[in-house]
Enzyme design. Structure first.
Site, PDB file in Angstrom:
ATOM      1  N   GLU A   1      -8.035  -1.467  -2.951  1.00 13.88           N
ATOM      2  CA  GLU A   1      -6.701  -1.773  -2.409  1.00 13.88           C
ATOM      3  C   GLU A   1      -6.359  -3.260  -2.505  1.00 13.88           C
ATOM      4  O   GLU A   1      -6.698  -4.041  -1.610  1.00 13.88           O
ATOM      5  CB  GLU A   1      -6.599  -1.316  -0.944  1.00 13.88           C
ATOM      6  CG  GLU A   1      -5.225  -1.620  -0.353  1.00 13.88           C
ATOM      7  CD  GLU A   1      -5.061  -1.226   1.118  1.00 13.88           C
ATOM      8  OE1 GLU A   1      -6.045  -0.795   1.745  1.00 13.88           O
ATOM      9  OE2 GLU A   1      -3.949  -1.356   1.630  1.00 13.88           O
TER      10      GLU A   1
ATOM     11  N   LYS B   1      -5.169   1.731  -4.759  1.00 12.11           N
ATOM     12  CA  LYS B   1      -4.164   1.740  -3.691  1.00 12.11           C
ATOM     13  C   LYS B   1      -3.395   0.419  -3.753  1.00 12.11           C
ATOM     14  O   LYS B   1      -3.750  -0.545  -3.059  1.00 12.11           O
ATOM     15  CB  LYS B   1      -4.859   1.937  -2.331  1.00 12.11           C
ATOM     16  CG  LYS B   1      -3.914   1.820  -1.147  1.00 12.11           C
ATOM     17  CD  LYS B   1      -4.520   2.375   0.132  1.00 12.11           C
ATOM     18  CE  LYS B   1      -3.612   2.094   1.309  1.00 12.11           C
ATOM     19  NZ  LYS B   1      -3.936   2.889   2.487  1.00 12.11           N
TER      20      LYS B   1
HETATM   21  P1  13P Z   1       0.469   0.702   5.499  1.00 10.39           P
HETATM   22  O1  13P Z   1       0.967   1.908   4.727  1.00 10.39           O
HETATM   23  O2  13P Z   1       0.953   0.661   6.910  1.00 10.39           O
HETATM   24  O3  13P Z   1       0.664  -0.567   4.728  1.00 10.39           O
HETATM   25  O4  13P Z   1      -1.092   0.885   5.675  1.00 10.39           O
HETATM   26  C1  13P Z   1      -1.838   1.262   4.587  1.00 10.39           C
HETATM   27  C2  13P Z   1      -3.171   0.658   4.680  1.00 10.39           C
HETATM   28  O5  13P Z   1      -4.156   1.348   4.637  1.00 10.39           O
HETATM   29  C3  13P Z   1      -3.291  -0.803   4.801  1.00 10.39           C
HETATM   30  O6  13P Z   1      -4.604  -1.185   4.566  1.00 10.39           O
END
Ligand code: 13P
Length: 341
Positions: free
Chosen positions: A178, A220
């Protein structure tokens, strides 16, 4: 099962047409902030009650293939004694675990941050796996302005993400990588596109260096959007075109799925943008959601810590899950927002 077939089986359970992920892995300080906004104290039992409620929503598995949990939740139980990971698994939802230890300032790079948590990671994964986690998540964040993120921040975070992903794969845990380019600030859409392209390019370069099997990981990313204080905001068609352009330039086709974070978009914006992305036609990867706030905000507003609001809480979650499931196939219509659940 061998590690490779274990990873493959998990990827297949997560990457499912019309389904996405629920990010319910808010850290202690973050969940405290979210609870405070609805007037609820962040005690262990309140966190348990809220997260049990989410995971026991009947039919959640129709639109959600995996849930990202916080370590505390992995060890908690529903009122009837069912461990929460098992409650998710019983609905066909694969449990996962956030394994990074949060971000700190990056030394010698003012304004940049680096994510911690690599020390002892392989050892930490063993008990998580025993508790039912089949995949993991590590979030890197990039602050944007005219000069940030620095080259150093882009490289250091890419290296940490790749190191994490390699450790997970060795343990038979599918890594979700991510890299979040933050929405905070007044930067333009072009600037977000430029930063996102640099970040993703560096991330995949590092993943290759660390011999990460792209078939056995998920990405992500953030969508390409202007900073939230920028004068000119962008509609779904523009966000979709820029996001797809950057992803096509940087993400190899071997990656099976891309699950966007919502990153501060409203629930309706996050759904409309995902829908527009999927309307651009077939891409090499499944494009779906891994939302935290955009799935949970309406549910939290309905809940407000009251057990008597259980049904309304679950209906609010199910509605966002269903609409995002439609958006992940390019089949969402704004008129669908009017439905109760
Ligand atoms: P948000 O969709 O609220 O940005 O959260 C996703 C997430 O896992 C952030 O690390």
């Amino acid at each position: 099962m061998g590690t490779q077939s274990e990873l493959q089986a998990t990827v297949q359970s997560l990457v499912r047409k019309g389904k996405g992920l629920l990010a319910a892995d808010e850290s202690g300080p973050t969940i405290a902030k979210r609870f405070k906004a609805i007037g609820v104290e962040s005690t262990e039992d309140n966190r348990r009650a809220y997260r049990s409620l989410l995971l026991s929503s009947a039919g959640l598995g129709e639109h959600i293939s995996g849930v990202i949990l916080y370590a505390e939740t992995l060890g908690q139980q529903a009122d009837d004694g069912t461990p929460l990971p098992q409650l998710a698994a019983g609905q066909g939802i694969v449990p996962g675990i956030k394994v990074d230890a949060g971000k700190i300032a990056l030394a010698h790079a003012p304004g940049d941050e680096i994510t911690e948590g690599l020390d002892g990671l392989a050892k930490r994964l063993e008990p998580y796996k025993q508790q039912g986690a089949r995949f993991a998540k590590w979030r890197a964040v990039y602050n944007v302005d005219g000069v940030r993120p620095s080259r150093l921040a882009v490289q250091a975070n890419a290296d940490a993400l790749a190191c994490y992903a390699a450790i997970c794969q060795e343990q038979g845990i599918v890594p979700i990588v991510e890299p979040e380019v933050l929405i905070d600030g007044d930067h333009s859409l072009d600037r977000c596109a430029e930063v996102t392209e640099n970040v993703l390019h560096e991330v995949f370069h590092a993943l290759h260096r660390h011999a990460v099997a792209l078939e056995h990981m998920l990405l992500k990313p953030s969508m390409v959007v202007p900073g939230k204080d920028h004068a000119q905001q962008a509609g779904p068609a523009e966000v979709a075109a820029w996001t797809i352009r950057v992803l096509r330039r940087t993400v190899p086709a071997a990656v099976p799925g891309i699950f966007f974070l919502s990153g501060g978009q409203t629930p309706a914006e996050a759904t409309a943008n995902l829908d527009a992305i999927n309307r651009l036609g077939p891409q090499p990867w499944l494009l779906s959601f891994s939302y935290g706030r955009a799935l949970q905000d309406p549910a939290m507003q309905a809940w407000k810590g009251q057990a008597a609001h259980a049904r309304a809480t679950q209906d609010a979650l199910l509605k966002r899950a269903r609409l995002n499931g439609a958006a992940s196939q390019g089949k969402y219509e704004p008129a669908m927002e009017a439905a109760a659940r």
